[in-house]
Scaffold this motif. Structure first.
Motif, PDB file in Angstrom:
ATOM      1  N   GLN A 183      96.265  51.650  80.137  1.00 26.28           N
ATOM      2  CA  GLN A 183      95.675  50.878  79.042  1.00 26.28           C
ATOM      3  C   GLN A 183      94.607  51.692  78.322  1.00 26.28           C
ATOM      4  OE1 GLN A 183      94.195  47.059  80.316  1.00 26.28           O
ATOM      5  NE2 GLN A 183      93.294  46.589  78.342  1.00 26.28           N
ATOM      6  N   PHE A 210      85.500  48.053  80.837  1.00 26.33           N
ATOM      7  CA  PHE A 210      85.834  46.786  81.482  1.00 26.33           C
ATOM      8  C   PHE A 210      84.661  46.356  82.361  1.00 26.33           C
ATOM      9  CE2 PHE A 210      89.882  49.270  81.213  1.00 26.33           C
ATOM     10  CZ  PHE A 210      90.475  48.541  80.193  1.00 26.33           C
ATOM     11  N   GLN A 257      94.405  50.105  85.197  1.00 30.72           N
ATOM     12  CA  GLN A 257      93.895  50.115  83.820  1.00 30.72           C
ATOM     13  C   GLN A 257      94.009  51.473  83.131  1.00 30.72           C
ATOM     14  OE1 GLN A 257      91.908  48.360  86.303  1.00 30.72           O
ATOM     15  NE2 GLN A 257      93.063  46.596  85.515  1.00 30.72           N
TER      16      GLN A 257
END
Length: 200
Positions: free
Chosen positions: A160, A120, A157
């Motif tokens: 994920q 990310f 996150q």
């Protein structure tokens, strides 16, 4: 899922104390990487970490310090890896490296694990953008080298990243952007990772 912490890029006063606390709280691997630090700085940090935790330190620079401090983990940057031959990697160490393209995975088979990212947008490096497309799922084929997700991974996150099929995550900004919350954020991250724990 494995949880690795990478050092804050700059030196700061309470670092060794906090790293010892992280180890005490269950940190298995700490990557010592300082962008502009000298060998004396590295040595001072290692000596500030309790000796029983030295085998859990991975050195990014000044690899010769490993023999002085019972350190068995050595990290090769991508550029350094490309300048050496794989047969220089001895079995007495745990080797790690970094890749930024999945097509390189077949070139890192001698390594135990590799960072891959940024997954990310970076939390610690403004402008360092993530490279993972929406819906990404890692297909490692038959590679024995474990892949560790790196870059922009906050507490929200982690789940994920689990779904992406990585072997672990590496945290930097989530831990060090606010050192007063380093231990608390590590414990929260650890709880997220425990369900998929693997040992490197």
């Amino acid at each position: 899922m494995e949880l690795i912490v990478i050092a804050k890029p700059t030196l700061f006063k309470e670092e060794c104390h906090l790293v010892n606390q992280l180890f005490e709280a269950g940190l298995q691997v700490f990557h010592l990487r300082k962008e502009n630090a000298g060998e004396a700085d590295y040595r001072k940090i290692v000596e500030g970490i309790l000796p029983e935790y030295h085998p859990r330190i991975a050195l990014h620079h000044f690899h010769t310090l490993a023999t002085d401090y019972n350190i068995t983990r050595i990290h090769h940057t991508e550029s350094f890896r490309k300048r050496i031959t794989p047969n220089t990697l001895t079995q007495k160490h745990i080797w790690s490296t970094s890749i930024h393209q999945l097509s390189d995975i077949d070139r890192i088979t001698p390594y135990h694990y590799s960072f891959y990212g940024p997954v990310f947008n970076s939390l610690s490096k403004p402008g360092y953008m993530g490279i993972i497309p929406p819906g990404f799922h890692l297909n490692k084929h038959n590679s024995k080298t474990k892949l560790i997700a790196l870059g922009g991974i906050g507490l929200n996150q982690i789940d994920q990243v689990k779904e992406m099929n990585f072997d672990g995550i590496a945290l930097l900004g989530t831990i060090w952007n606010d050192p007063t919350q380093a231990l608390s954020n590590f414990k929260k991250a650890k709880r997220h990772c425990l369900a998929h724990h693997q040992t490197l």
